[in-house]
Write a protein that holds these residues in place. Structure first.
Motif, PDB file in Angstrom:
ATOM      1  N   ASP A  55       2.805   1.653  -2.402  1.00 58.13           N
ATOM      2  CA  ASP A  55       2.896   2.582  -1.270  1.00 58.13           C
ATOM      3  C   ASP A  55       2.983   1.860   0.079  1.00 58.13           C
ATOM      4  OD1 ASP A  55       0.309   1.708  -0.988  1.00 58.13           O
ATOM      5  OD2 ASP A  55      -0.630   3.683  -1.106  1.00 58.13           O
ATOM      6  N   GLN A  56       3.153   0.540   0.033  1.00 56.45           N
ATOM      7  CA  GLN A  56       3.414  -0.235   1.255  1.00 56.45           C
ATOM      8  C   GLN A  56       4.867  -0.727   1.286  1.00 56.45           C
ATOM      9  OE1 GLN A  56      -0.776  -1.961   0.322  1.00 56.45           O
ATOM     10  NE2 GLN A  56       0.042  -3.155   2.014  1.00 56.45           N
ATOM     11  N   THR A  85       2.714   4.361   7.716  1.00 56.75           N
ATOM     12  CA  THR A  85       2.938   4.860   6.358  1.00 56.75           C
ATOM     13  C   THR A  85       4.332   4.456   5.895  1.00 56.75           C
ATOM     14  OG1 THR A  85       3.945   6.937   7.105  1.00 56.75           O
ATOM     15  CG2 THR A  85       1.543   6.934   6.813  1.00 56.75           C
TER      16      THR A  85
END
Ligand SMILES: NC(=O)c1ccc[n+]([C@@H]2O[C@H](COP(=O)([O-])OP(=O)(O)OC[C@H]3O[C@@H](n4cnc5c(N)ncnc54)[C@H](OP(=O)(O)O)[C@@H]3O)[C@@H](O)[C@H]2O)c1
Length: 313
Positions: free
Chosen positions: A113-114, A264
């Motif tokens: 998720d990075q 995000t």
């Protein structure tokens, strides 16, 4: 057998100090464990905040442990993934961010998720310099709530964050006035931004640029009293955002939304798509090989970078 194939090069420092404390070490090559992705870094942007952390100026907000690596921004090619990873596979080109200050290296390990896929038209340099400046500019523009026809003033308008903030503000339909030194005025005009120099009486120069209109919002990426100037110009405090003058944030209760407010993969993906579509230019001031990391920060710490300086490991 190549004795070095299990090693990789990374930036390290063992104590606070000037650029001289930076050096390159060889470390055992990391592996992607469960929930992780190993990336061969192709480009890693550098940011002034890293210099402040390395000098020990931000110890309260961002404590350090030593030895310390350095860097958040990166782009590269996936080398391997943990057994449970399905979103990415070896060979995928990605843009990402590290939360462990270690992207200035030949390899970095992060969680999926990075990462976002690197769109094809985004160069490695642009991809590697996108995350911190991009998310900061995104958050700063969002914080001042721009709508069609608003007039916004941006200080440091041609820097890493400012150059992206002026373009994102234009996308929101705002009229943008950018404060920058004369050599950057041509680039600002090219992006339909009205350039204003900070030499001489800035307040007068801004009034001339405003030609009788009132500014609605101010995005400060420089410090140096621009928040007070924004207040003097009659801009409401809820439409002033600074990413650097935290004393003014306390004093005037203005906004201080920066990278943390937009860190995000979703925002990163949105920014990467804008670059791919030709709607967001990331000016690349200069690239340096990883071995010249000191030179890269010496240049950055002159505080006149137009766009991004990027390391190429
Ligand atoms: N809070 C956060 O989340 C966050 C995130 C990123 C960065 N930051 C901070 O924000 C600041 C800017 O970051 P950056 O990456 O954009 O830095 P940068 O790339 O080094 O850009 C700095 C810019 O400041 C301009 N400048 C220098 N003196 C000026 C003056 N007196 N008036 C107006 N502009 C001036 C320079 O423009 P000229 O060349 O035209 O002089 C240069 O383009 C840094 O202090 C950084 O630490 C905060």
């Amino acid at each position: 057998m190549d004795a070095n194939k299990d090693k990789y090069k990374a930036v390290r420092y063992e104590h606070f100090g000037h650029v001289d404390v930076l050096h390159i070490v060889e470390l055992p090559k990391p592996a992607a464990n469960k929930g992780e992705v190993l990336i061969r870094v192709k480009a890693a942007g550098i940011n002034p905040g890293e210099a402040s952390i390395r000098e020990g100026f931000l110890e309260k907000q961002f404590p350090s442990t030593f030895p310390s690596g350095q860097g958040t921004d990166f782009a590269g090619v996936i080398e391997s993934v943990g057994a449970d990873i399905t979103a990415f596979k070896p060979g995928d080109k990605v843009i990402g961010f590290s939360n462990n200050r270690n992207s200035q290296a030949e390899y970095v390990v992060v969680k999926p998720d990075q990462l976002v896929s690197k769109p094809p038209k985004v160069s490695w340099e642009q991809a590697g310099g996108l995350f911190v400046a991009g998310t900061t500019a995104y958050a700063a523009v969002r914080a001042v709530g721009l709508k069609e026809g608003d007039i916004v003033i941006v200080s440091g308008a041609a820097g890493g964050v400012g150059s992206l903030a002026v373009q994102i503000a234009k996308k929101r339909g705002a009229k943008v006035i950018g404060i920058a030194s004369a050599p950057n005025h041509h680039w600002l005009k090219k992006h339909d931004v009205i350039p204003v120099s900070y030499d001489g009486n800035i307040e007068e120069s801004l009034k001339i640029a405003l030609s009788g209109s009132k500014a609605d919002a101010f995005i400060d990426t420089s410090g140096k009293g621009y928040v007070e100037l924004a207040i003097k110009l009659g801009i409401s405090v809820d439409r002033i955002n600074t990413i650097i003058d935290f004393a003014a944030v306390e004093k005037y209760k203005i906004k201080a939304e920066g990278s943390a407010a937009a860190s995000t993969a979703q925002v990163l993906g949105e920014l990467a798509q804008m670059v791919n579509d030709g709607g967001l230019e990331i000016p690349i001031a200069k690239t340096y090989p990883l071995s010249l990391v000191k030179d890269a920060y010496i240049e950055l710490e002159k505080h006149h970078t137009h766009g991004k300086i990027v390391l190429i490991p």
